[in-house]
Structure formats: structure tokens, C-alpha cells
Design a protein around this motif. Structure first.
Motif, PDB file in Angstrom:
ATOM      1  N   MET A 351       0.821  -1.205   0.000  1.00  0.00           N
ATOM      2  CA  MET A 351       0.000   0.000   0.000  1.00  0.00           C
ATOM      3  C   MET A 351       0.861   1.265   0.000  1.00  0.00           C
ATOM      4  N   LEU A 352       1.954   1.244   0.786  1.00  0.00           N
ATOM      5  CA  LEU A 352       2.867   2.399   0.781  1.00  0.00           C
ATOM      6  C   LEU A 352       3.548   2.542  -0.576  1.00  0.00           C
ATOM      7  N   GLY A 353       3.939   1.393  -1.160  1.00  0.00           N
ATOM      8  CA  GLY A 353       4.576   1.424  -2.477  1.00  0.00           C
ATOM      9  C   GLY A 353       3.632   1.949  -3.542  1.00  0.00           C
ATOM     10  N   ALA A 354       2.368   1.509  -3.485  1.00  0.00           N
ATOM     11  CA  ALA A 354       1.390   1.975  -4.462  1.00  0.00           C
ATOM     12  C   ALA A 354       1.158   3.477  -4.321  1.00  0.00           C
ATOM     13  N   PHE A 355       1.124   3.948  -3.066  1.00  0.00           N
ATOM     14  CA  PHE A 355       0.947   5.376  -2.844  1.00  0.00           C
ATOM     15  C   PHE A 355       2.127   6.161  -3.415  1.00  0.00           C
ATOM     16  N   TRP A 356       3.335   5.688  -3.145  1.00  0.00           N
ATOM     17  CA  TRP A 356       4.520   6.398  -3.597  1.00  0.00           C
ATOM     18  C   TRP A 356       4.603   6.457  -5.122  1.00  0.00           C
ATOM     19  N   HIS A 357       4.225   5.342  -5.770  1.00  0.00           N
ATOM     20  CA  HIS A 357       4.337   5.283  -7.231  1.00  0.00           C
ATOM     21  C   HIS A 357       3.129   5.876  -7.946  1.00  0.00           C
ATOM     22  N   ASN A 358       2.134   6.351  -7.170  1.00  0.00           N
ATOM     23  CA  ASN A 358       0.940   6.927  -7.790  1.00  0.00           C
ATOM     24  C   ASN A 358       0.640   8.321  -7.240  1.00  0.00           C
ATOM     25  N   LEU A 359       1.707   9.092  -7.033  1.00  0.00           N
ATOM     26  CA  LEU A 359       1.516  10.453  -6.554  1.00  0.00           C
ATOM     27  C   LEU A 359       0.660  11.295  -7.503  1.00  0.00           C
ATOM     28  N   PRO A 360       0.757  11.091  -8.841  1.00  0.00           N
ATOM     29  CA  PRO A 360      -0.137  11.845  -9.736  1.00  0.00           C
ATOM     30  C   PRO A 360      -1.617  11.563  -9.453  1.00  0.00           C
ATOM     31  N   LEU A 361      -1.935  10.322  -9.037  1.00  0.00           N
ATOM     32  CA  LEU A 361      -3.319  10.000  -8.689  1.00  0.00           C
ATOM     33  C   LEU A 361      -3.759  10.797  -7.467  1.00  0.00           C
ATOM     34  N   THR A 362      -2.874  10.902  -6.471  1.00  0.00           N
ATOM     35  CA  THR A 362      -3.190  11.689  -5.273  1.00  0.00           C
ATOM     36  C   THR A 362      -3.434  13.147  -5.654  1.00  0.00           C
ATOM     37  N   LYS A 363      -2.571  13.671  -6.511  1.00  0.00           N
ATOM     38  CA  LYS A 363      -2.731  15.053  -6.976  1.00  0.00           C
ATOM     39  C   LYS A 363      -4.063  15.217  -7.706  1.00  0.00           C
ATOM     40  N   TYR A 364      -4.389  14.226  -8.566  1.00  0.00           N
ATOM     41  CA  TYR A 364      -5.640  14.263  -9.323  1.00  0.00           C
ATOM     42  C   TYR A 364      -6.842  14.280  -8.378  1.00  0.00           C
ATOM     43  N   LEU A 365      -6.828  13.422  -7.350  1.00  0.00           N
ATOM     44  CA  LEU A 365      -7.949  13.352  -6.418  1.00  0.00           C
ATOM     45  C   LEU A 365      -8.112  14.649  -5.630  1.00  0.00           C
ATOM     46  N   ILE A 366      -6.989  15.234  -5.209  1.00  0.00           N
ATOM     47  CA  ILE A 366      -7.048  16.500  -4.477  1.00  0.00           C
ATOM     48  C   ILE A 366      -7.680  17.580  -5.359  1.00  0.00           C
ATOM     49  N   GLU A 367      -7.268  17.621  -6.621  1.00  0.00           N
ATOM     50  CA  GLU A 367      -7.832  18.604  -7.554  1.00  0.00           C
ATOM     51  C   GLU A 367      -9.323  18.369  -7.767  1.00  0.00           C
ATOM     52  N   GLN A 368      -9.719  17.096  -7.862  1.00  0.00           N
ATOM     53  CA  GLN A 368     -11.130  16.774  -8.052  1.00  0.00           C
ATOM     54  C   GLN A 368     -11.963  17.187  -6.845  1.00  0.00           C
ATOM     55  N   LEU A 369     -11.430  16.936  -5.658  1.00  0.00           N
ATOM     56  CA  LEU A 369     -12.158  17.280  -4.442  1.00  0.00           C
ATOM     57  C   LEU A 369     -12.345  18.787  -4.296  1.00  0.00           C
ATOM     58  N   ALA A 370     -11.430  19.544  -4.864  1.00  0.00           N
ATOM     59  CA  ALA A 370     -11.481  21.001  -4.737  1.00  0.00           C
ATOM     60  C   ALA A 370     -12.396  21.652  -5.773  1.00  0.00           C
ATOM     61  N   MET A 371     -12.954  20.872  -6.691  1.00  0.00           N
ATOM     62  CA  MET A 371     -13.746  21.432  -7.781  1.00  0.00           C
ATOM     63  C   MET A 371     -15.092  21.962  -7.293  1.00  0.00           C
ATOM     64  N   SER A 372     -15.448  23.113  -7.806  1.00  0.00           N
ATOM     65  CA  SER A 372     -16.770  23.679  -7.566  1.00  0.00           C
ATOM     66  C   SER A 372     -17.709  23.227  -8.690  1.00  0.00           C
ATOM     67  N   HIS A 373     -18.979  23.583  -8.585  1.00  0.00           N
ATOM     68  CA  HIS A 373     -19.934  23.255  -9.654  1.00  0.00           C
ATOM     69  C   HIS A 373     -19.494  23.891 -10.967  1.00  0.00           C
ATOM     70  N   GLU A 374     -19.027  25.123 -10.915  1.00  0.00           N
ATOM     71  CA  GLU A 374     -18.596  25.795 -12.143  1.00  0.00           C
ATOM     72  C   GLU A 374     -17.343  25.147 -12.734  1.00  0.00           C
ATOM     73  N   ASP A 375     -16.453  24.647 -11.863  1.00  0.00           N
ATOM     74  CA  ASP A 375     -15.274  23.928 -12.365  1.00  0.00           C
ATOM     75  C   ASP A 375     -15.716  22.703 -13.162  1.00  0.00           C
ATOM     76  N   ARG A 376     -16.688  21.972 -12.625  1.00  0.00           N
ATOM     77  CA  ARG A 376     -17.194  20.788 -13.328  1.00  0.00           C
ATOM     78  C   ARG A 376     -17.876  21.195 -14.629  1.00  0.00           C
ATOM     79  N   MET A 377     -18.613  22.274 -14.593  1.00  0.00           N
ATOM     80  CA  MET A 377     -19.264  22.764 -15.814  1.00  0.00           C
ATOM     81  C   MET A 377     -18.231  23.150 -16.870  1.00  0.00           C
ATOM     82  N   ASP A 378     -17.092  23.700 -16.447  1.00  0.00           N
ATOM     83  CA  ASP A 378     -16.037  24.043 -17.403  1.00  0.00           C
ATOM     84  C   ASP A 378     -15.508  22.784 -18.098  1.00  0.00           C
ATOM     85  N   ASP A 379     -15.407  21.669 -17.333  1.00  0.00           N
ATOM     86  CA  ASP A 379     -15.003  20.407 -17.959  1.00  0.00           C
ATOM     87  C   ASP A 379     -16.058  19.935 -18.951  1.00  0.00           C
ATOM     88  N   LEU A 380     -17.322  20.060 -18.579  1.00  0.00           N
ATOM     89  CA  LEU A 380     -18.399  19.675 -19.492  1.00  0.00           C
ATOM     90  C   LEU A 380     -18.367  20.524 -20.763  1.00  0.00           C
TER      91      LEU A 380
END
Length: 495
Positions: A351-380
Motif C-alpha cells: 500500500m505504501l509502495g502503491a501510494f509512492w508510485h501513484n503520486l499523480p493520482l493523489t494530486k488528481y484526487l485532491i484537484e477533483q475534491l477542490a472542484m466547484s460546480h462551475e469547475d465541473r461545468m467548465d469540464d463539461l
């Protein structure tokens, strides 16, 4: 309240934990091969198909590699369709199984769970357009995909998916492909129909409100399944020759309690999903398609954006997503402590190894969690330029637990597919992972049957029945066989 010490012991050939599409498929298939098999299905919630199989909790795409670009990786400048061929045939095996049920009068109205909705891939940017053209060239030469169409003409795209194409300039670098025979599947409705078959035809009813607490070996031959009746607070003990754990995200926690070596090193990473759902009927009626694009360069495959026509609870819907969220729960109706309870001595390193080798996934999730409704609409609006914020609302989808497992270096890998973990003798099997999941349930459950009941599946009678039910499973698929079975499925399923 009844005394919680009361126990009830019963013997079964097969116990399925979880009442989703996987257990339903396995149980119906097992009964077709051996109507006398004693089967018990245990479900923690108050009905079937309420977690991953529920329509709002999955993509509803008949995953057959017709539009999903992650099944055609590009390596050294060349596009490979090998994985796409496997996924395509696995979905066709599911369609063959459902068609057989229709032919036997066990399913009367397949249109209640499956519809013909064309599958498209759509990309923008010069590199992505070059990739899609290469993919088209590779796919059109194979009989599974030879009806594929390709265009870089805006006018043609306006015919295929006007919501996306309208308002664009002919100078934009965009391209699309289309395969007409794509499907939209309501796996919740399908699951309910399968369990109805079990109850009405085979006298096998799901025991709801039963939470499985543990699975222990019994004399080295059987398994003892300990469950709690949540209505009476009774503990119940059931003996079974074979156990299948198909509890969605909850499977990992149960697997960790089973005394088999094969479970060692497995961990899980929970990811929740969200959709933008259109509430404007006029907009919904302008789009009749599933349109998949490419995930971002550092984004995981599960983030592949798509704009989809859906049929849910008898109503046509339009969804865009998915957007990722995070919760430590392993099920939508799970516990906030699920992730922490899953951490064991044997999986800390992976689990620690997977976390270390998937830091971009962690970054992606943090960015997703921070999205507002308008941010999601911009993606749409990258898809549908004229999308109005007031026409769309967010809806929370299901929980998925991505597999973490040891690799050859004893570190950890995060995987985005599905995997069956089985004891050496096949007496206990557990399904972990997510996509393509429900679409390939028949193929996966046939493999489980092959491990658990080889004497039934591979007897002369079993082989003959196998040819009738799933003609392209576990055989070399010729062009003639594929086309023949595709035609039968389309007729039986009214596609």
C-alpha cells in the motif's frame, strides 16, 4: 429482541456473499448447469442491486471496447487492439447468456435493461487526432470492429452528436469514430431480473438484512459462514462446500478474514464517483449517444470523460463525468473506518509502495475534491460548449475499491481492472476491483464456476450446455462464429 446467541446451521453447495450482478450471474449460471445445486445468497442491505450494480452507481456502458480508448494503448507509436478484442468478446459472452435466458422464456422484456445506443470516441488536439486515426485503421481490419466509422468532418459529427459538434469551428483539430451496435445497460434492472429467475424458477431467494461477519474453514473440507441477521440480531452459521465473495468494495475486508495464503498482500484504495446530470428535457433529447474521450496525460483510466445517454427507472437521462471523490468507505453504505480496517501487516508495504508510485493520482484526487460546480461545468463545456449551469446538477455515484497488490519487487501496484482471488482448490473465490466489472460478469463468473465446479462445467452434459449458453466462451473465436452469435444476440435482445 431475540437472543443473539441463537445459531442456525444449514448445508449449501454454494454461498454467495452480496446480491449484485456478479452473485446473480453466478447463481443463475450454476442453477442452469445443475438445477439441484443448493445455493444461498446473503445481502447486508434491504434489497438487491443497491451498491455497485445500481444504475446511478455505474457508467451503464456495455463495455465492449467500441469507444473506450484505454483498451487500445499506444506503444512505440503503434496502437494495439489486443486488449480491445478480449474485452469485446467478454461482453459478447454476456449478451449470449442474456439471449439464452430470453430464448428460454426466463427473461421476457430485454428492453427493460438493454438498449441500442451508438458508441463514439471523440478527441481534440493534433496528437489525439493522429492516435484516433491509427486506432481506426487498426480496428477496421478486424471482424469484431469492421463496422467502425471515422471522421474529422464537423458536419458528420453534427449528425452523430450535435450537442458536442454545434458551435465549433471547422478549423478545430477534432476527430471521432462510431460503432452503431453499442449498448446502454441498466445493470440494476438486469440484476433484479436475474434474482427473480432464481426465486421463481429455482426457489432460491436472497436473504436480505444478513451481514457476513466471518468465513472460517470447517474440517478442511467445507467453509463455515458466520452471518448476523440485522433484523433479529441473531448470529447464524451456514456450512458450504464453496463460497463466492462478491460484495463489491466490501469484498476485500471479508477476504482478509479468510484463512488462505492467496489473500496475502492485497490492499485497496477507495474512490467515489460523481456525475453531472442534466435536468433539461430539451437538451437530453438532443443527444442519443455514448461519447468517450481521452483521460488527461497524468489522469487514471477511471477518469476518462464521457457524455452518455442513459435509461434509468424508465426515463431517458443525460450524464457527464465521472468526477472523482474520496471517502475511506469501501461501500456507499459502508463505514468511515473501512480503509483503516483494511491495513494489515502483509499489505502495509504494497500500500505504501502503491501510494509512492501513484503520486499523480493523489494530486488528481485532491484537484477533483477542490472542484466547484462551475469547475465541473467548465469540464463539461470542453464537450458541450453551450452547457448552462442551471441545466445540470451533481449526483453522487457508487464507491469503487481499486486493487493494490504486491509486484515482483515486493512493492505495490495500483490496478484498475478486476481480479478473482481463489484458494488452490477453488472452494472459495473473491472478486476484487472495478471496471469493466458488470459488463464482463458472465465471463468472470464462468471462470469462477470453472474453478469451483469443474466437474459440472466440463462434463459432457456441461460442455454441450456451455455451447448453447455461451458459444464464444473459452474457444477460439472465428469470424463466422462471431458474426453468427452477434446476429442471434441482436435479435433476441431486440437490439
Amino acid at each position: 429482541m431475540a437472543d443473539s446467541s441463537i445459531t442456525i446451521a444449514k448445508d449449501y453447495d454454494l454461498i454467495c456473499v452480496g446480491a449484485g450482478i456478479m452473485s446473480a450471474t453466478l447463481a443463475v449460471m450454476a442453477k442452469l448447469f445443475d438445477p439441484n445445486m443448493k445455493i444461498l445468497i446473503l445481502e447486508r442491505l434491504d434489497d438487491v442491486a443497491l451498491e455497485s450494480s445500481a444504475a446511478w452507481n455505474n457508467a451503464g456502458t456495455g463495455h465492449s471496447a467500441l469507444c473506450e480508448l484505454n483498451y487500445c494503448p499506444q506503444e512505440n507509436g503503434k496502437v494495439s487492439i489486443e486488449k480491445a478484442k478480449d474485452i469485446c468478446n467478454q461482453f459478447e459472452v454476456s449478451k449470449q447468456f442474456w439471449s439464452y435466458l430470453v430464448s428460454q422464456g426466463l427473461i421476457e422484456k430485454p428492453e427493460d435493461f438493454i438498449q441500442n445506443v451508438p458508441h463514439h470516441s471523440w478527441v481534440y488536439g493534433e496528437d489525439n487526432v493522429d492516435y484516433l486515426k491509427q486506432r481506426y485503421e487498426a480496428m477496421k481490419t478486424h471482424f469484431m470492429f469492421d463496422t467502425i466509422e471515422y471522421t474529422d468532418r464537423l458536419e458528420k459529427m453534427k449528425e452523430w452528436f450535435p450537442l458536442i459538434a454545434n458551435g465549433r469551428s471547422s478549423e478545430e483539430k477534432i476527430a471521432a469514430s462510431r460503432i452503431e451496435r453499442g449498448t446502454e445497460v441498466n445493470y440494476g434492472n438486469l440484476t433484479r431480473q436475474l434474482f427473480s429467475i432464481l426465486e421463481t424458477e429455482f426457489n432460491t431467494k436472497v436473504q436480505t438484512h444478513h451481514e457476513v461477519l466471518d468465513i472460517d474453514p470447517d474440517d478442511g473440507v467445507e467453509w463455515s459462514v458466520i452471518a448476523k441477521d440485522l433484523e433479529t440480531n441473531q448470529k447464524k452459521y451456514y456450512d458450504a462446500q464453496h463460497v463466492f465473495i462478491g460484495a463489491g468494495g466490501g469484498s476485500l475486508l471479508l477476504l482478509q478474514k479468510v484463512e488462505i495464503d492467496e489473500k496475502e498482500g492485497y490492499g485497496g484504495f477507495p474512490v467515489s464517483g460523481e456525475w453531472l446530470v442534466c435536468n433539461n428535457e430539451e437538451v437530453i433529447n438532443q443527444h442519443y449517444a455514448k461519447v468517450y474521450s481521452k483521460a488527461g496525460p497524468d489522469d487514471p483510466p477511471m477518469s476518462t470523460p464521457h457524455l452518455d445517454t442513459r435509461f434509468i427507472n424508465g426515463k431517458r437521462e443525460l450524464l457527464f463525468g465521472p468526477f472523482a471523490g474520496f471517502s475511506p468507505k469501501f461501500l456507499k453504505e459502508g463505514s468511515m473506518f473501512d480503509l483503516f480496517k483494511s491495513i494489515k501487516l502483509d499489505n502495509i508495504s504494497p500500500m505504501l509502495g502503491a501510494f509512492w508510485h501513484n503520486l499523480p493520482l493523489t494530486k488528481y484526487l485532491i484537484e477533483q475534491l477542490a472542484m466547484s460546480h462551475e469547475d465541473r461545468m467548465d469540464d463539461l463545456r470542453k464537450f458541450y460548449k453551450d452547457a448552462k449551469s442551471e441545466d445540470w446538477e451533481i449526483k453522487v455515484a457508487g464507491q469503487r475499491v481499486q486493487i493494490i497488490k504486491k509486484n515482483e519487487f515486493e512493492s505495490g501496484e495500483l490496478q484498475f481492472g478486476t481480479e478473482v482471488v481463489s484458494s488452490k482448490d477453488g472452494s472459495i473465490t473473491c472478486l476484487l476491483g472495478a471496471s469493466p466489472g458488470a459488463s464482463t460478469a458472465t465471463h468472470v463468473m464462468l471462470n469462477v464456476l470453472d474453478k469451483a465446479f469443474p466437474e459440472i462445467l466440463n462434463s459432457e452434459k456441461g460442455k454441450q450446455l456451455r455451447k448453447e449458453i455461451v458459444p464464444t466462451w473459452n474457444v477460439e473465436v472465428t469470424e463466422e462464429l462471431f458474426r453468427e452469435q452477434l446476429k442471434i444476440s441482436e435479435e433476441k435482445l431486440k437490439l
